[in-house]
Design a protein around this motif. Sequence first.
Motif, PDB file in Angstrom:
ATOM      1  N   THR A  58       0.839  -1.204   0.000  1.00 25.16           N
ATOM      2  CA  THR A  58       0.000   0.000   0.000  1.00 25.16           C
ATOM      3  C   THR A  58       0.873   1.253   0.000  1.00 25.16           C
ATOM      4  OG1 THR A  58      -0.015   0.010   2.399  1.00 25.16           O
ATOM      5  CG2 THR A  58      -1.811  -1.151   1.319  1.00 25.16           C
ATOM      6  N   ASP A  59       0.292   2.362  -0.435  1.00 25.29           N
ATOM      7  CA  ASP A  59       1.018   3.644  -0.416  1.00 25.29           C
ATOM      8  C   ASP A  59       1.452   3.963   1.009  1.00 25.29           C
ATOM      9  OD1 ASP A  59       0.684   3.948  -3.070  1.00 25.29           O
ATOM     10  OD2 ASP A  59      -0.853   5.519  -2.950  1.00 25.29           O
ATOM     11  N   ILE A  60       0.562   3.700   1.960  1.00 29.25           N
ATOM     12  CA  ILE A  60       0.862   4.052   3.348  1.00 29.25           C
ATOM     13  C   ILE A  60       2.165   3.405   3.785  1.00 29.25           C
ATOM     14  CG2 ILE A  60       0.131   3.698   5.755  1.00 29.25           C
ATOM     15  CD1 ILE A  60      -2.702   4.206   4.975  1.00 29.25           C
ATOM     16  N   VAL A  61       2.274   2.102   3.606  1.00 26.91           N
ATOM     17  CA  VAL A  61       3.466   1.413   4.111  1.00 26.91           C
ATOM     18  C   VAL A  61       4.674   1.618   3.191  1.00 26.91           C
ATOM     19  CG1 VAL A  61       4.452  -0.846   4.690  1.00 26.91           C
ATOM     20  CG2 VAL A  61       2.143  -0.247   5.466  1.00 26.91           C
ATOM     21  N   SER A  62       4.435   1.623   1.873  1.00 27.47           N
ATOM     22  CA  SER A  62       5.595   1.704   0.987  1.00 27.47           C
ATOM     23  C   SER A  62       6.193   3.106   0.897  1.00 27.47           C
ATOM     24  CB  SER A  62       5.255   1.166  -0.401  1.00 27.47           C
ATOM     25  OG  SER A  62       4.264   1.956  -1.003  1.00 27.47           O
ATOM     26  N   LYS A  63       5.382   4.166   1.082  1.00 28.47           N
ATOM     27  CA  LYS A  63       5.966   5.503   0.917  1.00 28.47           C
ATOM     28  C   LYS A  63       5.654   6.490   2.027  1.00 28.47           C
ATOM     29  CE  LYS A  63       3.519   5.744  -3.370  1.00 28.47           C
ATOM     30  NZ  LYS A  63       3.312   6.094  -4.733  1.00 28.47           N
ATOM     31  N   GLU A  64       4.621   6.251   2.834  1.00 30.72           N
ATOM     32  CA  GLU A  64       4.138   7.362   3.654  1.00 30.72           C
ATOM     33  C   GLU A  64       4.453   7.269   5.140  1.00 30.72           C
ATOM     34  OE1 GLU A  64       0.341   8.096   0.617  1.00 30.72           O
ATOM     35  OE2 GLU A  64      -0.060   7.485   2.679  1.00 30.72           O
ATOM     36  N   MET A 112      -2.898  11.585  12.962  1.00 29.01           N
ATOM     37  CA  MET A 112      -2.277  10.519  12.182  1.00 29.01           C
ATOM     38  C   MET A 112      -1.179  11.178  11.344  1.00 29.01           C
ATOM     39  SD  MET A 112      -4.138   7.961  13.063  1.00 29.01           S
ATOM     40  CE  MET A 112      -5.613   7.930  14.090  1.00 29.01           C
ATOM     41  N   PHE A 113      -0.219  10.364  10.919  1.00 28.57           N
ATOM     42  CA  PHE A 113       0.957  10.937  10.261  1.00 28.57           C
ATOM     43  C   PHE A 113       1.262  10.183   8.971  1.00 28.57           C
ATOM     44  CE2 PHE A 113       0.943  11.339  14.785  1.00 28.57           C
ATOM     45  CZ  PHE A 113       1.275  12.669  15.017  1.00 28.57           C
ATOM     46  N   ARG A 114       1.329  10.922   7.880  1.00 25.70           N
ATOM     47  CA  ARG A 114       1.699  10.288   6.611  1.00 25.70           C
ATOM     48  C   ARG A 114       2.592  11.240   5.842  1.00 25.70           C
ATOM     49  NH1 ARG A 114      -4.105   7.688   4.522  1.00 25.70           N
ATOM     50  NH2 ARG A 114      -4.680   6.839   6.566  1.00 25.70           N
ATOM     51  N   TYR A 115       3.694  10.677   5.321  1.00 24.14           N
ATOM     52  CA  TYR A 115       4.609  11.494   4.532  1.00 24.14           C
ATOM     53  C   TYR A 115       4.036  11.592   3.127  1.00 24.14           C
ATOM     54  CZ  TYR A 115       8.953  13.620   3.135  1.00 24.14           C
ATOM     55  OH  TYR A 115       9.880  14.510   2.691  1.00 24.14           O
TER      56      TYR A 115
END
Length: 432
Positions: A58-64, A112-115
């Motif tokens: 997922t985008d969350i785990v792979s990049k964010e 919540m925190f996402r790059y």
Amino acid sequence: MRYQKPKGTADILPGTVEKWQYIEEAARRIFKTYDCHETRTPIFEHYEVISRSVGGTTDIVSKEMYDFKDKGDRHVTLRPEGTAPVVRAFVENKLFGPEFQKPYKTYYMGPMFRYERPQAGRFRQFHQIGVEVFGSSNPATDVETIMMAMSFYKDLGIKHLRLVINSLGSKEDRQTYRQALIDYLEPHFEELSEDSKKRLHDNPLRVLDSKDRKDKVIVENAPSILDYLSDESAAFFKQVTDMLEALEVPYEIDHRMVRGLDYYNHTIFEIMSDAPGFGGAITTICAGGRYDGLVEELGGPATPGFGFALGAERTLITLEAEGIEVPVEDKVDAYVVALGEKTNSEALKLVQAIRQSGFIAERDFMNRKVKAQFKSANKLNATVALTIGENELAEGKVNMKHMATGQEVSVALTDIYSDFTKVYEELLASIN
Ligand code: ATP
Ligand code: MG
């Protein structure tokens, strides 16, 4: 040296924070009517809690992820979403035990925190309000939980809502569909965007929600997951739609909606806003669905689950887009006008006594002229002003003025100290 907040974050200041509190209170009020109680989990978690639940592709785990090694060399991450932490807490605290009411319903709210690349409605620290329900395979749980989100928006006066639903079926259905989708997409491989090329074998369902224009055209004729549901899964989905109809809740089915997180099965949904203020754009403000395997994935007993998360920032933007004014109460009950340095200590005693009676009190701290102090009282929307000068101090009384009408009374300090509420209410009652 002057510092700035990190990119993609916000300071929520007085004047704005009231709007946040307003939506948080609405959520608490609505969720309470569902007998749903709050959970607060840590802001950071072991990296694996998130990567295992949300899924590595997922985008969350792979990049964010905001992940790092702490001083003890533990791999931890700021939480990017709320479901995995709540499931972890559910398992760790054995909330599946017989002493707990089933389904176990809980809600959370917090940062919540996402790059991510910050843009309108997209931040690096953002806030979600979410609900998780454990232990019910009844489709009525899907509908009830969707209604929690819908009622929240309704309570805030938000009207331009679109509820979009789909079913991802069981794990097995999804597996069959996955292959059918790969078979369909493979002949188009060269035309796909770079992202979709990568996803084709890792996570082909994600190709369906690609934002790339060429991908969208290809996906147009892709097989529908709804044609791959087992009879059981189809019957489950039918019960969900029947119950939405029984509640007279309009919905749309979008067979291409898949959601970015890996843990979903059966019912998934999004709530979108097409408020006129968004100028034709459609914004997803809430998303969720069923996640029957997740509790097991994190080491608990097989337990069905259903939940959603909604964005607080996007709720506020939606309120604005619908032209809804959040009622912000901005007033003080009593302003103490203190004249002359000798009254400094008595003014302090006065505001403290008023506050102890449960009223909002403010005073002058700068020994300003009477006119400037009354100007402050007006600016703060004070209901009454209590003036104490050196003469009043000597006589043991204050002048109390009702600001809106100008009506004044002289009140003994002892009366204020023994019962400010009575004094205040007597003055208000004498008006009109
Ligand atoms: P998107 O497709 O917009 O990236 P998502 O699928 O990543 O959304 P979820 O993880 O399902 O979103 O989160 C649920 C809700 O949380 C979203 O509908 C949105 O309201 C909010 N949200 C998600 N990411 C952000 C962000 N970076 N900034 C602000 N709100 C967000
Ligand atoms: Mg996202």
